[in-house]
Scaffold this motif. Structure first.
Motif, PDB file in Angstrom:
ATOM      1  N   ILE A   1       0.915  -1.273  -0.052  1.00 44.80           N
ATOM      2  CA  ILE A   1      -0.095   0.127   0.040  1.00 44.80           C
ATOM      3  C   ILE A   1       0.984   1.213  -0.152  1.00 44.80           C
ATOM      4  O   ILE A   1       2.160   1.070   0.153  1.00 44.80           O
ATOM      5  N   GLY A   2       0.319   2.292  -0.252  1.00 48.08           N
ATOM      6  CA  GLY A   2       1.061   3.759   0.026  1.00 48.08           C
ATOM      7  C   GLY A   2       1.914   3.677  -0.929  1.00 48.08           C
ATOM      8  O   GLY A   2       1.982   3.485  -2.346  1.00 48.08           O
ATOM      9  N   MET A   3       3.095   4.462  -0.537  1.00 51.38           N
ATOM     10  CA  MET A   3       4.271   4.825  -1.395  1.00 51.38           C
ATOM     11  C   MET A   3       4.539   3.481  -2.248  1.00 51.38           C
ATOM     12  O   MET A   3       5.188   3.689  -3.343  1.00 51.38           O
ATOM     13  N   ARG A   4       4.668   2.452  -1.410  1.00 51.53           N
ATOM     14  CA  ARG A   4       5.305   1.083  -1.935  1.00 51.53           C
ATOM     15  C   ARG A   4       4.590   0.840  -3.262  1.00 51.53           C
ATOM     16  O   ARG A   4       4.923   0.324  -4.326  1.00 51.53           O
ATOM     17  N   ARG A   5       3.032   0.886  -3.085  1.00 52.02           N
ATOM     18  CA  ARG A   5       2.370   0.495  -4.307  1.00 52.02           C
ATOM     19  C   ARG A   5       2.684   1.502  -5.435  1.00 52.02           C
ATOM     20  O   ARG A   5       2.551   0.999  -6.666  1.00 52.02           O
ATOM     21  N   ARG A   6       2.633   2.784  -5.131  1.00 53.72           N
ATOM     22  CA  ARG A   6       2.878   3.848  -6.178  1.00 53.72           C
ATOM     23  C   ARG A   6       4.221   3.503  -6.832  1.00 53.72           C
ATOM     24  O   ARG A   6       4.481   3.732  -8.250  1.00 53.72           O
ATOM     25  N   ILE A   7       5.238   3.198  -6.081  1.00 52.51           N
ATOM     26  CA  ILE A   7       6.526   2.882  -6.928  1.00 52.51           C
ATOM     27  C   ILE A   7       6.223   1.692  -7.773  1.00 52.51           C
ATOM     28  O   ILE A   7       6.816   1.564  -8.716  1.00 52.51           O
ATOM     29  N   ALA A   8       5.663   0.590  -7.335  1.00 51.28           N
ATOM     30  CA  ALA A   8       5.419  -0.615  -7.883  1.00 51.28           C
ATOM     31  C   ALA A   8       4.399  -0.276  -9.245  1.00 51.28           C
ATOM     32  O   ALA A   8       4.980  -0.910 -10.246  1.00 51.28           O
ATOM     33  N   GLU A   9       3.649   0.364  -9.042  1.00 50.99           N
ATOM     34  CA  GLU A   9       2.795   0.765 -10.269  1.00 50.99           C
ATOM     35  C   GLU A   9       3.526   1.631 -11.156  1.00 50.99           C
ATOM     36  O   GLU A   9       3.649   1.337 -12.525  1.00 50.99           O
TER      37      GLU A   9
END
Length: 434
Positions: free
Chosen positions: A207-215
């Motif tokens: 979630i959060g920043m980690r998901r943004r990075i992944a996307e």
């Protein structure tokens, strides 16, 4: 008693939804007027939501990691008496027949964390096969540490969980103990304390920043045909220049190699404008930028962030050093402004002393190139002196990597750019010439 429905406001430019990053309140908790109750993340920033009323929370929109559509219900608050008219008028109106907030991933992603490269303090260890029961080891006598043991918080936490005394672990390099050193110690001391116990798999929601990075990284690799080019540079003279500048810097910040590298890049770019560009693939338009807005990849507890040094070509070495330090600190402590995190035209990414022989970095879309300096190593080389005699000398060498968008940058252009950059790095006096 009355119910006040707080709908998700429009907190960005043209966004349709935002992600729930962290709830500060739960159902049944009381909340005060102007008190923050949840953090919401858009593509650009994390924004705290404040309650416009006093009351008790009756309902929330979802769990951390869920997406909430603009205009849909975020939280329902029970208030004493009637909802004040000014609050009711200011409350965001719900969108007509809002669709249920979509989830970014219906299937939970499993994260398998490598014990040799755990960076977050709460990362878990992968499960080992259950060992045969071992006799309880004889407790080791307490050792008085003669010197401070150097280790990251993540290594210290892991050692504590395993019951390992870090003073008994030998570091592989310098004096800092790393995860690999801890692994090696455990492999030779399989019955040591709590290290013999079975360790369980742990699932962690992205979630959060980690998901943004992944996307963002997935979109970059999916849409951009990457190619990489690596060249070796002799930075012996550059390091001598850096040492001389630092020796006479006075109250100025200490120079790392990064301000010198950025200055050299900015001096090289005018002849290679296709490198300092952004590609709008939907519109089919490439914009070659005059100003160099240099993205600087920085590792933070929340993940990789890229603050931007605006107009880097107009700054001297000391100004660049100040900006690098300021922006890196702002990214790590979460105080970076929205405008400091966007508008980059080219990115530099460096692992510092962890840098390997070569890297193939992923482009920060919609930019078309990313440059990665690698670790400086000392190696014997044949060098021709001014007398024409060839001799062996110890030299400092560093590889420079570049990844490019092959739709915009040809291999010849990327190689030519790096060769021109190499000339500056190997003749550092040219970097300081206007």
């Amino acid at each position: 008693m009355a119910k006040f429905v707080f709908n998700m406001p429009d907190i960005g430019e043209g966004i349709a939804e935002a992600e729930i990053v962290q709830w500060h309140k739960k159902v049944g908790d009381t909340v005060k007027e102007d008190e923050e109750f949840v953090d919401m993340m858009t593509d650009k920033a994390t924004v705290p939501m404040e309650s416009p009323v006093d009351g008790k929370i009756l309902e929330i929109a979802g769990e951390e990691g869920d997406m909430v559509s603009i205009g849909s219900m975020l939280v329902v608050i029970e208030v004493e008496g009637e909802v004040p008219e000014d609050v009711a008028e200011e409350a965001p109106a719900p969108a007509p027949a809002p669709a249920p907030a979509p989830k970014a991933a219906e299937v939970e992603e499993r994260i398998e964390v490598e014990t040799s490269d755990a960076s977050d303090a709460d990362d878990a260890l992968a499960a080992d096969p259950k060992p045969e029961p071992l006799p309880a080891p004889t407790p080791a006598p307490e050792l008085k540490q003669q010197a401070k043991v150097l280790a990251t918080p993540a290594v210290r936490k892991r050692a504590k969980e395993l019951g390992v005394d870090l003073s008994q672990v030998k570091p592989s390099e310098e004096s800092r103990i790393r995860h690999g050193d801890l692994d090696q110690f455990l492999s030779y001391n399989s019955g040591y304390g709590a290290a013999a116990k079975t360790r369980e798999d742990v699932e962690k929601k992205v979630i959060g920043m980690r998901r943004r990075i992944a996307e963002n990284m997935a979109a970059s690799k999916r849409n951009i045909p990457h190619f990489s080019y690596v060249e070796e540079c002799d930075v012996t003279d550059l390091e001598v220049l850096r040492a001389q500048l630092n020796a006479s810097r006075g109250d100025k910040p200490k120079l790392t190699i990064l301000p010198l590298l950025i200055t050299a890049i900015c001096k090289t770019l005018p002849d290679y404008p296709m490198i300092n560009a952004r590609y709008d693939d939907e519109a089919g338009v490439v914009t070659r930028h005059g100003a160099v807005n240099m993205g600087m990849a920085a590792q933070t507890d929340a993940g990789l962030m890229v603050p931007v040094i605006k107009n880097a070509q107009a700054k001297n070495l000391w100004q660049l050093a100040n900006e690098i330090s300021r922006l890196a600190d702002a990214a790590r402590n979460g105080t970076a402004k929205k405008e400091e995190m966007e508008g980059g035209t080219l990115t530099v990414t460096s692992l510092g002393p962890l840098g390997g022989v070569a890297t193939t970095p992923v482009i920060n879309r919609p930019e078309v190139a990313i440059i990665g300096p690698n670790r400086i190593i000392e190696r014997p080389m044949y060098v021709t002196g001014s007398d024409g005699v060839e001799r062996i000398e110890k030299r400092k060498l560093m590889n420079i990597s570049i990844s490019c968008d092959h739709r915009v940058v040809d291999g010849w252009d990327a190689a030519s750019f790096i060769q021109a950059l190499k000339k500056l790095l190997e003749t550092p006096a040219l970097i300081l010439v206007d």
